[in-house]
Design an enzyme around this catalytic site. Structure first.
Site, PDB file in Angstrom:
ATOM      1  N   ASP A  95       0.800  -1.225   0.000  1.00 18.88           N
ATOM      2  CA  ASP A  95       0.000   0.000   0.000  1.00 18.88           C
ATOM      3  C   ASP A  95       0.836   1.280   0.000  1.00 18.88           C
ATOM      4  O   ASP A  95       0.378   2.334   0.423  1.00 18.88           O
ATOM      5  CB  ASP A  95      -0.919   0.009   1.224  1.00 18.88           C
ATOM      6  CG  ASP A  95      -0.174  -0.198   2.537  1.00 18.88           C
ATOM      7  OD1 ASP A  95       1.061   0.022   2.569  1.00 18.88           O
ATOM      8  OD2 ASP A  95      -0.809  -0.579   3.529  1.00 18.88           O
ATOM      9  N   GLU A 117      -0.670  -8.914  -1.437  1.00 17.65           N
ATOM     10  CA  GLU A 117      -1.351  -8.364  -0.273  1.00 17.65           C
ATOM     11  C   GLU A 117      -2.509  -7.464  -0.699  1.00 17.65           C
ATOM     12  O   GLU A 117      -2.686  -6.346  -0.220  1.00 17.65           O
ATOM     13  CB  GLU A 117      -0.390  -7.614   0.651  1.00 17.65           C
ATOM     14  CG  GLU A 117      -0.918  -7.444   2.072  1.00 17.65           C
ATOM     15  CD  GLU A 117       0.020  -6.674   2.974  1.00 17.65           C
ATOM     16  OE1 GLU A 117       0.698  -7.323   3.784  1.00 17.65           O
ATOM     17  OE2 GLU A 117       0.078  -5.423   2.864  1.00 17.65           O
ATOM     18  N   GLU A 131      -1.971   5.244   2.637  1.00 17.96           N
ATOM     19  CA  GLU A 131      -1.960   3.828   2.278  1.00 17.96           C
ATOM     20  C   GLU A 131      -3.313   3.310   1.813  1.00 17.96           C
ATOM     21  O   GLU A 131      -3.380   2.486   0.877  1.00 17.96           O
ATOM     22  CB  GLU A 131      -1.455   3.001   3.465  1.00 17.96           C
ATOM     23  CG  GLU A 131       0.023   3.149   3.762  1.00 17.96           C
ATOM     24  CD  GLU A 131       0.354   4.331   4.645  1.00 17.96           C
ATOM     25  OE1 GLU A 131       1.543   4.531   4.955  1.00 17.96           O
ATOM     26  OE2 GLU A 131      -0.585   5.083   5.013  1.00 17.96           O
ATOM     27  N   HIS A 201       5.590   4.571  13.068  1.00 18.08           N
ATOM     28  CA  HIS A 201       6.086   5.199  11.845  1.00 18.08           C
ATOM     29  C   HIS A 201       4.987   5.777  10.958  1.00 18.08           C
ATOM     30  O   HIS A 201       5.281   6.498  10.016  1.00 18.08           O
ATOM     31  CB  HIS A 201       6.873   4.177  11.019  1.00 18.08           C
ATOM     32  CG  HIS A 201       5.999   3.182  10.308  1.00 18.08           C
ATOM     33  ND1 HIS A 201       5.448   2.108  10.942  1.00 18.08           N
ATOM     34  CD2 HIS A 201       5.566   3.129   9.020  1.00 18.08           C
ATOM     35  CE1 HIS A 201       4.721   1.415  10.084  1.00 18.08           C
ATOM     36  NE2 HIS A 201       4.774   2.011   8.907  1.00 18.08           N
ATOM     37  N   ARG A 203       2.276   7.796   8.940  1.00 20.59           N
ATOM     38  CA  ARG A 203       2.145   9.220   8.672  1.00 20.59           C
ATOM     39  C   ARG A 203       0.956   9.837   9.404  1.00 20.59           C
ATOM     40  O   ARG A 203       1.016  10.966   9.887  1.00 20.59           O
ATOM     41  CB  ARG A 203       2.027   9.453   7.161  1.00 20.59           C
ATOM     42  CG  ARG A 203       2.025  10.901   6.722  1.00 20.59           C
ATOM     43  CD  ARG A 203       1.960  11.006   5.211  1.00 20.59           C
ATOM     44  NE  ARG A 203       3.171  10.499   4.578  1.00 20.59           N
ATOM     45  CZ  ARG A 203       4.193  11.270   4.203  1.00 20.59           C
ATOM     46  NH1 ARG A 203       4.140  12.572   4.419  1.00 20.59           N
ATOM     47  NH2 ARG A 203       5.243  10.740   3.628  1.00 20.59           N
ATOM     48  N   HIS A 234      12.199   4.983  14.144  1.00 17.35           N
ATOM     49  CA  HIS A 234      12.137   5.279  12.707  1.00 17.35           C
ATOM     50  C   HIS A 234      12.885   6.580  12.429  1.00 17.35           C
ATOM     51  O   HIS A 234      12.786   7.537  13.202  1.00 17.35           O
ATOM     52  CB  HIS A 234      10.678   5.400  12.266  1.00 17.35           C
ATOM     53  CG  HIS A 234      10.476   5.335  10.778  1.00 17.35           C
ATOM     54  ND1 HIS A 234      10.676   6.432   9.967  1.00 17.35           N
ATOM     55  CD2 HIS A 234      10.118   4.317   9.958  1.00 17.35           C
ATOM     56  CE1 HIS A 234      10.428   6.083   8.708  1.00 17.35           C
ATOM     57  NE2 HIS A 234      10.094   4.820   8.677  1.00 17.35           N
TER      58      HIS A 234
END
Length: 372
Positions: A95, A117, A131, A201, A203, A234
């Site tokens: 994604d 996936e 995503e 991590h 966004r 991260h």
């Protein structure tokens, strides 16, 4: 013979595509690998572990890159790769911006796109961002859909996708865990009988959610000084700066640069609990018998929650503190979250994917010995 072109750009994509590349290599199927290097350093760790040498490396990562700029450069770069490679199909995973650009570049050039996936949905285009949009758009452009679970398979059919193009394969991350498991031992944390592992991590968690998560971790660490924490942070400054500023002084919180994949699995295997907003950790945790507290308000991977191996705890400080302390203090509650069989796959996903690619795009039967 024209090759299969495998494209990925981030660490999670590389982990989940590595078993597919490995299977293509083992069966002598013609293939090429292109990486966008959307995430440079942490991508390279995975390439080294799984011994993957890209045929094309776009090396696109720039500091604090915008989505629009990254997508534009991905699309242009992958268009050039597709023209040069002339693949029989393009295979992308998951994604990310890379998978969306891969699907679109293949569509523009009239090359079939196979989506690993496929079928995960949160139902909200803004969460996870970007995503959810990327995977929905990739599904619209794909010619072949590799669904990781029955739910993902049925979601695609409910959306009107041709059933002949949808195959339930399981999730390739289970293959990756099984490949790496032989080289790892559960990690211990000197000075602590038990510890937790943290990763953040996403966004959509940047800003106030990250600050709330960090504050909750600090409160828990102070309240239970005998319980340790390992946080491979991260590198994105929207996460890294805040974590080090808020937690760097705590003796039972150990901050690290991102681990390579084997070290990460060792840490996850040894941890009593994991706190994470990562989709991969939601899948890897049940396989390694580690309870996962999901730092999100919804998940497109509900199978772990339904199986009792994961709990959605949200991003509010009080809720994270309450549920984390409960698991730290209650061994029976942790034991109740250990499942015998992963709800995400059996470790043979890459075999099924290579079977389908061979039969659909290479004009022949599946490679010998790769029965589904």
């Amino acid at each position: 013979m024209r090759p299969v072109l495998c494209v990925f750009g981030t660490r999670p994509e590389a982990i989940k595509m590595a078993p597919v590349v490995r299977r293509l290599r083992e069966t002598g199927t013609p293939y090429k690998v292109a990486v966008t290097a959307q995430h440079r350093a942490i991508l390279d760790q995975v390439l080294d572990i799984f011994e993957i040498v890209p045929d094309y490396d776009l090396n696109l990562m720039t500091p604090d890159q915008s989505l629009a700029d990254l997508n534009a450069r991905c699309l242009a770069g992958l268009d050039r790769v597709i023209v040069e490679c002339d693949p029989v199909c393009v295979v992308g995973q998951g994604d990310t911006t890379t998978v969306f650009a891969s699907a679109l570049a293949a569509f523009y050039r009239g090359v079939p796109f196979a989506h690993v996936e496929a079928g995960l949905r949160s139902g909200d285009l803004r969460s996870p961002f970007p995503e959810e949009f990327n995977r929905v758009a990739a599904s619209k452009l794909a010619s072949l859909h590799f669904a990781p679970t029955d739910l993902a398979h049925d979601t695609l059919l409910d959306e009107g996708v041709d059933p002949d193009t949808v195959l339930m394969t399981g999730n390739t991350v289970i293959d990756a865990v099984e490949i790496a498991r032989a080289r790892i031992a559960p990690m211990s944390l000197p000075g602590y009988d038990a510890f937790g592992l943290i990763t953040v991590h996403r966004r959509e968690n940047f800003g106030l959610p990250v600050q709330s998560i960090i504050a909750a971790v600090r409160d828990v660490a102070v309240a239970r000084p005998e319980f340790g924490w390992i946080w491979p942070v991260h590198p994105n400054p929207n996460v890294k700066t805040h974590v080090h500023e808020a937690l760097g002084d705590l003796p039972n919180v150990f901050l690290h640069d991102p681990f390579d994949y084997s070290t990460f699995l060792s840490a996850l295997s040894g941890a009593s609990i994991a706190l994470s907003d990562s989709g991969g950790v939601q899948e890897e945790g049940p396989t390694l018998k580690t309870p996962v507290l999901v730092l999100r308000t919804e998940t497109e991977r509900p199978e772990g929650v339904h199986a009792g191996a994961a709990v959605l705890v949200g991003v509010e400080r009080a809720g994270i503190i309450e549920k984390t302390l409960r698991l730290i203090d209650d061994a029976k509650a942790r034991e109740a979250m250990v499942v015998e069989r992963s709800p995400y796959g059996d470790g043979r996903s890459a075999m099924r994917i290579v079977n389908a690619l061979t039969e659909r795009f290479l004009g022949g039967p599946a490679p010998a010995g790769l029965a589904s």
